[in-house]
Design a protein around this motif. Sequence first.
Motif, mmCIF file in Angstrom:
data_model
loop_
_atom_site.group_PDB
_atom_site.id
_atom_site.type_symbol
_atom_site.label_atom_id
_atom_site.label_comp_id
_atom_site.label_asym_id
_atom_site.label_seq_id
_atom_site.Cartn_x
_atom_site.Cartn_y
_atom_site.Cartn_z
ATOM 1 N N ALA A 60 0.823 -1.203 0.000
ATOM 2 C CA ALA A 60 0.000 0.000 0.000
ATOM 3 C C ALA A 60 0.861 1.259 0.000
ATOM 4 C CB ALA A 60 -0.940 -0.006 1.204
ATOM 5 N N GLY A 61 1.921 1.240 0.787
ATOM 6 C CA GLY A 61 2.819 2.390 0.831
ATOM 7 C C GLY A 61 3.452 2.669 -0.518
ATOM 8 N N ARG A 62 3.903 1.602 -1.179
ATOM 9 C CA ARG A 62 4.551 1.776 -2.493
ATOM 10 C C ARG A 62 3.526 2.210 -3.546
ATOM 11 N NH1 ARG A 62 8.978 3.065 -2.950
ATOM 12 N NH2 ARG A 62 10.209 1.206 -2.515
ATOM 13 N N ILE A 63 2.350 1.614 -3.521
ATOM 14 C CA ILE A 63 1.315 1.959 -4.501
ATOM 15 C C ILE A 63 0.930 3.427 -4.389
ATOM 16 C CG2 ILE A 63 -1.115 1.599 -5.095
ATOM 17 C CD1 ILE A 63 -0.649 -1.404 -4.370
ATOM 18 N N MET A 72 -9.625 -0.010 -8.953
ATOM 19 C CA MET A 72 -9.835 -1.244 -8.208
ATOM 20 C C MET A 72 -8.591 -2.115 -8.292
ATOM 21 S SD MET A 72 -12.286 -3.596 -10.625
ATOM 22 C CE MET A 72 -12.292 -4.886 -9.352
ATOM 23 N N LEU A 73 -8.580 -3.175 -7.477
ATOM 24 C CA LEU A 73 -7.479 -4.140 -7.455
ATOM 25 C C LEU A 73 -7.930 -5.463 -8.051
ATOM 26 C CD1 LEU A 73 -6.168 -3.629 -3.800
ATOM 27 C CD2 LEU A 73 -5.450 -2.408 -5.868
ATOM 28 N N PHE A 74 -6.969 -6.186 -8.628
ATOM 29 C CA PHE A 74 -7.252 -7.511 -9.166
ATOM 30 C C PHE A 74 -6.134 -8.460 -8.738
ATOM 31 C CE2 PHE A 74 -6.929 -10.862 -12.364
ATOM 32 C CZ PHE A 74 -8.246 -11.287 -12.452
ATOM 33 N N GLY A 75 -6.514 -9.622 -8.181
ATOM 34 C CA GLY A 75 -5.533 -10.609 -7.734
ATOM 35 C C GLY A 75 -5.559 -11.850 -8.605
ATOM 36 N N PRO A 76 -4.501 -12.102 -9.362
ATOM 37 C CA PRO A 76 -4.450 -13.309 -10.205
ATOM 38 C C PRO A 76 -4.338 -14.573 -9.338
ATOM 39 C CG PRO A 76 -2.761 -11.704 -10.843
ATOM 40 C CD PRO A 76 -3.276 -11.296 -9.512
ATOM 41 N N GLU A 90 -5.603 -2.842 3.697
ATOM 42 C CA GLU A 90 -4.646 -1.831 4.147
ATOM 43 C C GLU A 90 -4.898 -0.475 3.494
ATOM 44 O OE1 GLU A 90 -1.567 -0.031 6.207
ATOM 45 O OE2 GLU A 90 -2.683 -1.892 6.571
ATOM 46 N N LEU A 91 -5.223 -0.471 2.214
ATOM 47 C CA LEU A 91 -5.529 0.790 1.546
ATOM 48 C C LEU A 91 -6.751 1.457 2.192
ATOM 49 C CD1 LEU A 91 -5.001 -0.141 -2.224
ATOM 50 C CD2 LEU A 91 -3.664 1.516 -0.899
ATOM 51 N N ALA A 92 -7.757 0.655 2.540
ATOM 52 C CA ALA A 92 -8.941 1.200 3.212
ATOM 53 C C ALA A 92 -8.565 1.795 4.559
ATOM 54 C CB ALA A 92 -9.998 0.113 3.376
ATOM 55 N N ARG A 93 -7.691 1.119 5.276
ATOM 56 C CA ARG A 93 -7.235 1.631 6.573
ATOM 57 C C ARG A 93 -6.523 2.965 6.414
ATOM 58 N NH1 ARG A 93 -3.151 2.136 9.872
ATOM 59 N NH2 ARG A 93 -1.654 1.503 8.292
ATOM 60 N N MET A 94 -5.850 3.141 5.257
ATOM 61 C CA MET A 94 -5.114 4.367 4.978
ATOM 62 C C MET A 94 -5.985 5.432 4.311
ATOM 63 S SD MET A 94 -1.575 2.576 3.625
ATOM 64 C CE MET A 94 -0.626 4.104 3.477
ATOM 65 N N GLY A 95 -7.291 5.161 4.193
ATOM 66 C CA GLY A 95 -8.203 6.138 3.650
ATOM 67 C C GLY A 95 -8.461 6.037 2.164
ATOM 68 N N ARG A 96 -8.017 4.934 1.546
ATOM 69 C CA ARG A 96 -8.225 4.760 0.095
ATOM 70 C C ARG A 96 -8.988 3.450 -0.110
ATOM 71 N NH1 ARG A 96 -8.918 4.770 -4.849
ATOM 72 N NH2 ARG A 96 -7.358 5.231 -6.449
#
Length: 226
Positions: A60-63, A72-76, A90-96
């Motif tokens: 999340a930090g790097r993104i 949105m995110l996609f997981g292969p 984690e992104l939701a926790r960071m406000g995204r």
Amino acid sequence: MVADGSQDALAQDFVEFAVRSGVLRFGEFRTKAGRLSPYFFNAGLFDDGAKLGRLAQFYAGRILASGIEFDMLFGPAYKGIPLAAAVAIELARMGRNVPYAYNRKEAKDHGEGGTLVGAPVRGRVLIVDDVMSAGTAARESIALIRAAGATPHAVAIALDRQEKATEDGHDAPWSAVQYVRERLGLHVCAIARLADLLHYLQVHAGQELGQHHAKVLAYRDRYGAG
């Protein structure tokens, strides 16, 4: 990501975390390309809640620092599935807060059916995976995302090996990350690169870890790209 891995604190922290978690190991390992690598990165060994949560923080930090725009995110399948879920949390926790989806290897013929699970795949999609060896998983994800009517926009990975890909059993002049960026047109952000690993080993030259620096550097000199 900065050009000089030595100045990238996030990457250095991640390498240390991967080493301490036993995810990044040193020795002699046979790669899919048939090469003998002096190191091995196995993201499947982020295998408990604490490790997965910390890994998601790095992603999340790097993104967010990359400035890449996505909807949105996609997981292969398979490794990308828990990664996308954890990073979404984690992104939701960071406000995204963003939706996420993933694919099955085999389509279901009952229930909701199909190969895609989760939120509707739409908008600019960020693919979350562990590493890229040949770009095959990325190409498969791109096809699924496009078939759903969305735009494959970027890929986030844990480690960029900065290593030549192989084509028909021969070394290619590009790495898998370069291929995805330059040939497929997607943005790629990595938490850390091989250059960051080399710097970490150099910093620890006086310790047991430091003994691996020469072998990893020699491997980089022979197979390096990117």
